[in-house]
Design an enzyme around this catalytic site. Structure first.
Site, mmCIF file in Angstrom:
data_model
loop_
_atom_site.group_PDB
_atom_site.id
_atom_site.type_symbol
_atom_site.label_atom_id
_atom_site.label_comp_id
_atom_site.label_asym_id
_atom_site.label_seq_id
_atom_site.Cartn_x
_atom_site.Cartn_y
_atom_site.Cartn_z
ATOM 1 N N HIS A 160 0.553 -1.114 -0.065
ATOM 2 C CA HIS A 160 -0.109 0.164 0.435
ATOM 3 C C HIS A 160 1.174 1.049 0.249
ATOM 4 O O HIS A 160 1.473 1.652 1.378
ATOM 5 C CB HIS A 160 -1.385 -0.075 1.293
ATOM 6 N N GLU A 177 -3.056 -2.008 -3.110
ATOM 7 C CA GLU A 177 -3.235 -0.786 -2.400
ATOM 8 C C GLU A 177 -3.475 0.364 -2.605
ATOM 9 O O GLU A 177 -2.318 0.929 -2.890
ATOM 10 C CB GLU A 177 -3.996 -1.603 -1.144
ATOM 11 N N HIS A 235 -7.924 -6.038 8.124
ATOM 12 C CA HIS A 235 -7.478 -5.318 8.848
ATOM 13 C C HIS A 235 -7.468 -5.507 10.373
ATOM 14 O O HIS A 235 -8.702 -6.317 10.187
ATOM 15 C CB HIS A 235 -8.202 -4.073 8.563
ATOM 16 N N ASP A 236 -6.444 -5.399 11.129
ATOM 17 C CA ASP A 236 -6.596 -6.503 12.394
ATOM 18 C C ASP A 236 -7.062 -7.502 12.606
ATOM 19 O O ASP A 236 -7.170 -8.519 13.747
ATOM 20 C CB ASP A 236 -7.233 -4.831 13.342
#
Length: 238
Positions: free
Chosen positions: A43, A70, A190-191
């Site tokens: 990203h 990304e 994410h996470d």
């Protein structure tokens, strides 16, 4: 099996903290693939605080699995994707100064922009994934924009997982069902970590891919990169 794409941004963050080329981002990507990762995610951000645009060009030459780039679709991102032609471009709505992604697209409000961007990327034979919250109308909006996939933003799931995992996963099950019915592939990220990943995978039968960086690289400090990737691959099995 859900595919594992390793986000190597944090390796670049460590390198940039001291300058030079240690750790080597390109070697890390090669090693991740050698250890079993089925994709590499980067990203690049405008300030290049972790992955640099030059890194992406170097990685193009060595990544043998799926390469996922990304980013917010500004002109520089679009030019980079057109040059590299990765397997997948994941569109995120981050502001330039965002520390990390913290929300999905409003695919209704930004429908015109996203339709144009998706059309341009697909003309380069790049699969397009749109980063969305687990909200049915946002999933439907992504389908209407012509996307190939969505990536479900899983921070809320990770936050609620230790409170009530059945409640935490419910909107993701519904969103994945709607996406599959609309012909969209389903990614998530994410996470996600070794604690919450397998439950998500087993509850979302149509989950194609997860992109994991921070937790995986953090675990690798204690467990070693090869062992850590094997553990995440195991967690990706239904």
């Amino acid at each position: 099996m859900t595919r594992l794409s390793v986000n190597i941004n944090k390796i670049a963050t460590l390198r940039n903290a001291r300058g030079g080329n240690n750790p080597d981002v390109v070697k890390a990507a090669i090693d991740c693939e050698r250890f079993g990762a089925q994709g590499i995610t980067v990203h690049p951000r405008p300030d290049e605080r972790h992955i640099r645009y030059s890194d992406v060009l170097a990685l193009k030459k060595v990544v043998k699995t799926e390469f996922n780039i990304e980013g917010y679709p500004d002109p520089r991102y679009m030019k980079l994707v057109a040059e590299v032609r990765p397997a997948q471009a994941t569109l995120v709505p981050d502001a330039p100064d965002a520390i990390t992604s913290n929300a999905g697209w409003d695919t209704l409000r930004h429908a015109s922009l996203l339709r144009d961007i998706v059309k341009e990327l697909k003309a380069s034979n790049v699969r397009v994934s749109i980063f969305v919250d687990p909200v049915p109308r946002m999933v439907e909006g992504a389908a209407a924009c012509g996307a190939d996939r969505i990536e479900l933003y899983t921070e809320p799931y990770a936050h609620e997982f230790n409170v009530d995992k059945t409640v935490a996963v419910k909107p993701y099950i519904e969103s994945a069902r709607i996406a599959h019915g609309a012909g969209l592939g389903v990614n998530a990220g994410h996470d996600l970590d070794l604690n919450n990943l397998n439950y998500l995978v087993t509850q979302l039968p149509h989950l194609d891919e997860v992109s994991i960086g921070h937790a995986l690289i953090s675990d690798a400090l204690y467990l070693g990169l090869e062992n850590t990737i094997q553990l995440y691959l195991r967690a990706c099995k239904r």
